[in-house]
Design an enzyme around this catalytic site. Sequence first.
Site, PDB file in Angstrom:
ATOM      1  N   GLY A  92      64.051 -78.011  10.289  1.00 46.74           N
ATOM      2  CA  GLY A  92      65.425 -77.647   9.973  1.00 46.74           C
ATOM      3  C   GLY A  92      65.563 -76.892   8.666  1.00 46.74           C
ATOM      4  O   GLY A  92      66.684 -76.605   8.243  1.00 46.74           O
ATOM      5  N   HIS A  99      63.722 -77.526  -2.201  1.00 45.93           N
ATOM      6  CA  HIS A  99      64.933 -78.252  -2.612  1.00 45.93           C
ATOM      7  C   HIS A  99      64.890 -79.657  -2.041  1.00 45.93           C
ATOM      8  O   HIS A  99      64.398 -79.883  -0.936  1.00 45.93           O
ATOM      9  CB  HIS A  99      66.208 -77.532  -2.165  1.00 45.93           C
ATOM     10  CG  HIS A  99      66.259 -77.180  -0.707  1.00 45.93           C
ATOM     11  ND1 HIS A  99      65.572 -76.106  -0.179  1.00 45.93           N
ATOM     12  CD2 HIS A  99      66.905 -77.752   0.336  1.00 45.93           C
ATOM     13  CE1 HIS A  99      65.801 -76.034   1.114  1.00 45.93           C
ATOM     14  NE2 HIS A  99      66.585 -77.029   1.471  1.00 45.93           N
TER      15      HIS A  99
HETATM   16  P1  AMP Z   1      67.637 -76.780   4.447  1.00 46.27           P
HETATM   17  O1  AMP Z   1      68.320 -76.549   5.777  1.00 46.27           O
HETATM   18  O2  AMP Z   1      66.910 -78.083   4.328  1.00 46.27           O
HETATM   19  O3  AMP Z   1      66.772 -75.591   4.082  1.00 46.27           O
HETATM   20  O4  AMP Z   1      68.805 -76.880   3.378  1.00 46.27           O
HETATM   21  C1  AMP Z   1      69.475 -75.751   2.899  1.00 46.27           C
HETATM   22  C2  AMP Z   1      70.825 -76.233   2.448  1.00 46.27           C
HETATM   23  O5  AMP Z   1      71.391 -75.226   1.639  1.00 46.27           O
HETATM   24  C3  AMP Z   1      71.817 -76.498   3.591  1.00 46.27           C
HETATM   25  O6  AMP Z   1      72.219 -77.873   3.552  1.00 46.27           O
HETATM   26  C4  AMP Z   1      72.968 -75.548   3.289  1.00 46.27           C
HETATM   27  O7  AMP Z   1      74.239 -76.094   3.583  1.00 46.27           O
HETATM   28  C5  AMP Z   1      72.785 -75.283   1.816  1.00 46.27           C
HETATM   29  N1  AMP Z   1      73.328 -74.022   1.328  1.00 46.27           N
HETATM   30  C6  AMP Z   1      73.196 -72.795   1.879  1.00 46.27           C
HETATM   31  N2  AMP Z   1      73.809 -71.865   1.114  1.00 46.27           N
HETATM   32  C7  AMP Z   1      74.338 -72.527   0.057  1.00 46.27           C
HETATM   33  C8  AMP Z   1      75.089 -72.124  -1.087  1.00 46.27           C
HETATM   34  N3  AMP Z   1      75.434 -70.840  -1.313  1.00 46.27           N
HETATM   35  N4  AMP Z   1      75.486 -73.067  -1.971  1.00 46.27           N
HETATM   36  C9  AMP Z   1      75.154 -74.373  -1.763  1.00 46.27           C
HETATM   37  N5  AMP Z   1      74.438 -74.810  -0.711  1.00 46.27           N
HETATM   38  C10 AMP Z   1      74.028 -73.901   0.193  1.00 46.27           C
END
Ligand code: AMP
Length: 113
Positions: A92, A99
């Site tokens: 996912g 992060h």
């Molecule tokens: P993952 O899917 O584990 O790679 O997590 C990426 C996360 O980044 C997701 O939960 C998104 O909702 C979050 N995300 C994407 N763009 C942004 C943004 N501009 N600011 C804050 N969170 C974000």
Amino acid sequence: MTDCLFCKIVKGEIPSDRVHEDADVIAFRDIAPKAPTHILVIPRRHIPDAHALTDADGDILGKLFAAARRVADDAGLENGYRVVTNIGPESGQTVFHLHFHVLGGRPMSWPPG
Ligand code: AMP
């Protein structure tokens, strides 16, 4: 990396709701929260994912988890919380800059889906 979303957030080129920052780590609220508290803790330095970590990254890992503890304490997550990192498309992962999701404020199910 110039085309990395989270590198742009680190540089301030894309706005974020920051809750913590220091010399090596920033933490900001997830734009699409999956729990009442959903904070992302990231290194300023571009690392693609946890699979790319090596023995040389012990220092940044300690700092990331110290920041996770701090934001969890600040959010009042004394009943517990979850720290999650996705690795690769099948997990996912959508943003390929390391992060840790800090999720809390509601009961969590196990196993994750
Ligand atoms: P993952 O899917 O584990 O790679 O997590 C990426 C996360 O980044 C997701 O939960 C998104 O909702 C979050 N995300 C994407 N763009 C942004 C943004 N501009 N600011 C804050 N969170 C974000």
